[in-house]
Motif scaffolding. Structure first.
Motif, mmCIF file in Angstrom:
data_model
loop_
_atom_site.group_PDB
_atom_site.id
_atom_site.type_symbol
_atom_site.label_atom_id
_atom_site.label_comp_id
_atom_site.label_asym_id
_atom_site.label_seq_id
_atom_site.Cartn_x
_atom_site.Cartn_y
_atom_site.Cartn_z
ATOM 1 N N ALA A 379 -13.764 6.667 -0.103
ATOM 2 C CA ALA A 379 -14.121 5.713 0.950
ATOM 3 C C ALA A 379 -13.236 4.473 0.963
ATOM 4 C CB ALA A 379 -15.588 5.320 0.823
ATOM 5 N N LYS A 380 -12.867 3.963 -0.210
ATOM 6 C CA LYS A 380 -12.109 2.707 -0.263
ATOM 7 C C LYS A 380 -10.642 2.877 0.111
ATOM 8 C CE LYS A 380 -14.968 0.376 -3.750
ATOM 9 N NZ LYS A 380 -14.971 -0.266 -5.092
ATOM 10 N N ASP A 381 -10.107 4.057 -0.151
ATOM 11 C CA ASP A 381 -8.663 4.225 -0.041
ATOM 12 C C ASP A 381 -8.207 5.031 1.161
ATOM 13 O OD1 ASP A 381 -8.350 2.879 -2.503
ATOM 14 O OD2 ASP A 381 -8.743 4.744 -3.608
ATOM 15 N N ARG A 428 -0.920 4.207 5.708
ATOM 16 C CA ARG A 428 -2.247 4.294 5.096
ATOM 17 C C ARG A 428 -2.570 5.724 4.677
ATOM 18 N NH1 ARG A 428 -7.992 2.356 7.897
ATOM 19 N NH2 ARG A 428 -9.258 2.595 6.018
ATOM 20 N N ASN A 429 -3.571 5.892 3.818
ATOM 21 C CA ASN A 429 -4.053 7.213 3.434
ATOM 22 C C ASN A 429 -5.096 7.689 4.444
ATOM 23 O OD1 ASN A 429 -2.479 6.866 1.169
ATOM 24 N ND2 ASN A 429 -4.179 6.251 -0.132
ATOM 25 N N VAL A 430 -5.052 8.964 4.764
ATOM 26 C CA VAL A 430 -5.969 9.543 5.751
ATOM 27 C C VAL A 430 -6.614 10.790 5.161
ATOM 28 C CG1 VAL A 430 -6.227 10.504 8.070
ATOM 29 C CG2 VAL A 430 -4.562 8.671 7.658
ATOM 30 N N GLY A 469 0.171 7.975 2.705
ATOM 31 C CA GLY A 469 1.342 7.406 3.371
ATOM 32 C C GLY A 469 1.545 7.994 4.755
ATOM 33 N N PHE A 470 0.690 7.630 5.693
ATOM 34 C CA PHE A 470 0.736 8.160 7.058
ATOM 35 C C PHE A 470 2.043 7.768 7.744
ATOM 36 C CE2 PHE A 470 -0.400 7.337 11.638
ATOM 37 C CZ PHE A 470 -0.461 8.666 12.016
ATOM 38 N N ASN A 471 2.710 8.771 8.331
ATOM 39 C CA ASN A 471 3.987 8.575 9.036
ATOM 40 C C ASN A 471 3.706 8.441 10.524
ATOM 41 O OD1 ASN A 471 6.519 8.781 10.257
ATOM 42 N ND2 ASN A 471 7.301 10.223 8.725
ATOM 43 N N TYR A 472 3.558 7.212 10.993
ATOM 44 C CA TYR A 472 3.197 6.993 12.395
ATOM 45 C C TYR A 472 4.278 7.469 13.342
ATOM 46 C CZ TYR A 472 2.779 4.647 16.862
ATOM 47 O OH TYR A 472 2.744 4.389 18.201
ATOM 48 N N ALA A 473 5.543 7.235 13.015
ATOM 49 C CA ALA A 473 6.643 7.609 13.914
ATOM 50 C C ALA A 473 6.629 9.116 14.190
ATOM 51 C CB ALA A 473 7.974 7.182 13.316
ATOM 52 N N GLU A 474 6.405 9.902 13.139
ATOM 53 C CA GLU A 474 6.362 11.356 13.306
ATOM 54 C C GLU A 474 5.129 11.768 14.120
ATOM 55 O OE1 GLU A 474 8.423 14.994 12.414
ATOM 56 O OE2 GLU A 474 8.929 12.881 12.114
ATOM 57 N N TYR A 475 4.022 11.125 13.853
ATOM 58 C CA TYR A 475 2.784 11.409 14.571
ATOM 59 C C TYR A 475 2.927 11.043 16.045
ATOM 60 C CZ TYR A 475 -2.322 11.724 15.243
ATOM 61 O OH TYR A 475 -3.590 12.074 15.662
ATOM 62 N N HIS A 476 3.602 9.970 16.323
ATOM 63 C CA HIS A 476 3.850 9.533 17.698
ATOM 64 C C HIS A 476 4.616 10.592 18.468
ATOM 65 C CE1 HIS A 476 6.173 7.585 20.919
ATOM 66 N NE2 HIS A 476 5.165 6.736 21.024
ATOM 67 N N ASP A 477 5.680 11.119 17.858
ATOM 68 C CA ASP A 477 6.560 12.043 18.576
ATOM 69 C C ASP A 477 5.995 13.449 18.668
ATOM 70 O OD1 ASP A 477 8.311 9.949 18.883
ATOM 71 O OD2 ASP A 477 9.597 10.536 17.205
ATOM 72 N N LYS A 478 5.204 13.865 17.680
ATOM 73 C CA LYS A 478 4.731 15.251 17.655
ATOM 74 C C LYS A 478 3.286 15.424 18.109
ATOM 75 C CE LYS A 478 7.921 17.005 14.157
ATOM 76 N NZ LYS A 478 8.075 17.705 12.856
#
Length: 511
Positions: A379-381, A428-430, A469-478
């Motif tokens: 929950a915390k992380d 962030r961690n997901v 370590g969420f990769n927003y740039a990759e998530y944005h494009d894919k």
């Protein structure tokens, strides 16, 4: 006092009412919050001028209720009270035909199958409530010889309530169409066109508000209801059959049989009785439109609920009293059967459903607290998420913490697009909870590191994807780009003044 309002052949009517209320209260307490209900609670927890799937009324209602309590029985109070309100309206509409027929109208409404077991708080709840108010006002506008100012006031109220029904769900438009057809082809009074004009002038503010909100939020209601969800629609033999079955169930076969058996008598009553005529046409017109709709797409059973009380009202006005007594007995028996089936199902151990394909979802709904305990160490992380709205909404409701929807999802229930800002989750961690075993390669591109875990509850295995370590740039494009192209394709002919999703993630792109 009681003697005056008691139906003589049915001295048990008050006992029956107490039994019905008791059953509905019990069921609302023991039935876990369903995924759809939890999703609408999610609306209420995030007050807004509108929402992705439908107009906002149920979200506004739930926002008000959440200010006082969060328990499922309390949030279901509007749905709990709805059959009593519908019965009162039925009694009031049929009252000019005599107290006995008015009481039959109320009792037959209470005995309709859906009014026995349906305790769910959904978009249909305010739709049915305001539609019935609008119909009652329309009945009042046509009663007897009234001063034009009185008739105009009732037409205005019918329009106001029609507008509020429209802000609940778009199916209210069918009631508006029914009014138009009734005025153009059925009514013959001198003030009918003036009354219709007043009605629609009173309804217009709600329509304008809805158009204004949609134009500033990517026309999401329009995209969902008229484009995205209809992409697979087409002619099917099954859909009209399912529609007919739904109609027979909601109206009950014995009531429809009595209408057919007494069709000549009913036709005479409809021809000479104002209330019967209005009930007949305001019922037949939308049902006919639904029937035509069923030729090319599935018609949900719940779509019909705004109009089914009219079956009971028309029956109470147009059928012989002895027939009404028989209908009450059959409907009461059917209602008791519903209660017994629900009680039997609700009291069975959960393992009874082990061989059902729905078992994993049932366990997650009924054992949500146990699932959440398994997630507590993270929950915390971690940002908690699932890959579907129903699961996310259910867990969010039970934990009172947000669960995002990770990935592309479907065209249903995309309100999380407006709530979760994936830009702020970068690095962030997901945690992603799944009901099926994940494929590692599906998640590696979006995180610096991905671990997997699982746990079992009641024989069902659930899976955790632990992305670090969420990769927003990759998530944005894919992912986000595909979401925009699939779910936010705004037609060029619609005026566009804003789109929350597009403005957030694609400010440099035209939309």
């Amino acid at each position: 006092m009681l003697g005056k309002i008691q139906i003589k052949p049915h001295g048990w009517s008050w006992l029956w009412l107490l039994l019905l209320i008791s059953f509905r209260v019990w069921f609302s307490v023991v039935l876990p919050m369903t995924g759809d209900e939890a999703y609408f609670v999610f609306w209420g927890e995030h007050p807004a001028g509108g929402y992705y799937d439908h107009p906002p009324m149920v979200g506004w209602w739930l926002t008000a209720l959440l200010a006082f309590a969060h328990s499922q029985w309390f949030l279901r109070l509007p749905s709990m009270a709805l059959p009593l309100f519908l019965a009162w309206c039925g009694w009031w509409i049929a009252r000019p035909q005599g107290d006995e027929r008015a009481r039959y109208a109320a009792i037959l409404i209470l005995l309709q199958p859906v009014n026995v077991w349906n305790v769910l708080i959904t978009t249909d709840t305010p739709l049915i409530f305001f539609s019935m108010l609008s119909m009652a006002a329309y009945f009042a506008a046509l009663r007897g010889k009234q001063a034009f100012s009185v008739e105009s006031s009732w037409h205005a109220l019918a329009g106001v309530f029609l507008g509020l029904a429209f802000l609940s769900k778009y199916f209210a438009a069918l009631l508006g169409i029914s009014y138009v057809i009734h005025v153009l082809f059925i009514r013959r009074d001198y003030a009918r066109f003036a009354g219709l004009s007043i009605l629609f002038i009173a309804a217009i503010p709600a329509l304008i508000y809805n158009l204004w909100w949609n134009s500033h939020h990517g026309w999401v209601n329009i995209l969902f209801n008229f484009m995205n969800r209809n992409s697979s629609a087409g002619p099917s033999v099954n859909n009209p059959v399912l529609y007919a079955i739904s109609l027979f169930y909601l109206a009950t076969p014995w009531l429809l049989h009595e209408f057919w058996k007494n069709r000549n008598h009913v036709a005479v009553i409809v021809a000479k009785n104002g209330e019967a005529a209005v009930a007949f046409w305001i019922l037949v017109i939308p049902l006919t439109l639904f029937g035509l709709m069923s030729l090319w797409r599935s018609v949900g059973l719940h779509w019909l609920l705004s109009f089914t009380p009219l079956f009971a009202i028309l029956a109470a006005i147009a059928l012989p009293l002895m027939t009404l007594s028989k209908l009450v007995k059959w409907s009461a028996s059917f209602a008791v059967l519903h209660m017994l089936i629900v009680i039997l199902i609700a009291t069975q151990p959960i393992q009874v459903w082990k061989n059902s394909r729905l078992y994993d979802g049932i366990v997650l709904t009924v054992r949500a607290e146990e699932v959440l305990l398994k997630l507590e160490p993270y929950a915390k992380d971690y940002l908690f998420s699932t890959e579907g709205y129903s699961l996310a909404a259910t867990l969010s409701y039970n934990s009172r913490r947000p669960f995002a929807v990770f990935g592309e999802g479907s065209f249903y229930a995309r309100q999380d697009d407006f709530v979760t800002d994936w830009r702020t989750q970068s690095g962030r961690n997901v945690l992603i909870l799944r009901k099926s075993q994940p494929s590692k390669n599906s998640y590696v591109p979006f995180f610096d590191r991905v671990d997997f875990s699982d746990f079992e509850i009641e024989g069902v295995r659930y899976y955790l994807v632990l992305g670090q370590g969420f990769n927003y740039a990759e998530y944005h494009d894919k992912v986000l780009l595909r979401i925009r192209d699939r779910f936010y394709r705004i037609p060029a002919w619609l005026p566009q003044y804003g789109c929350d999703f597009c403005d957030r993630y694609f400010q440099s792109s035209s939309h």
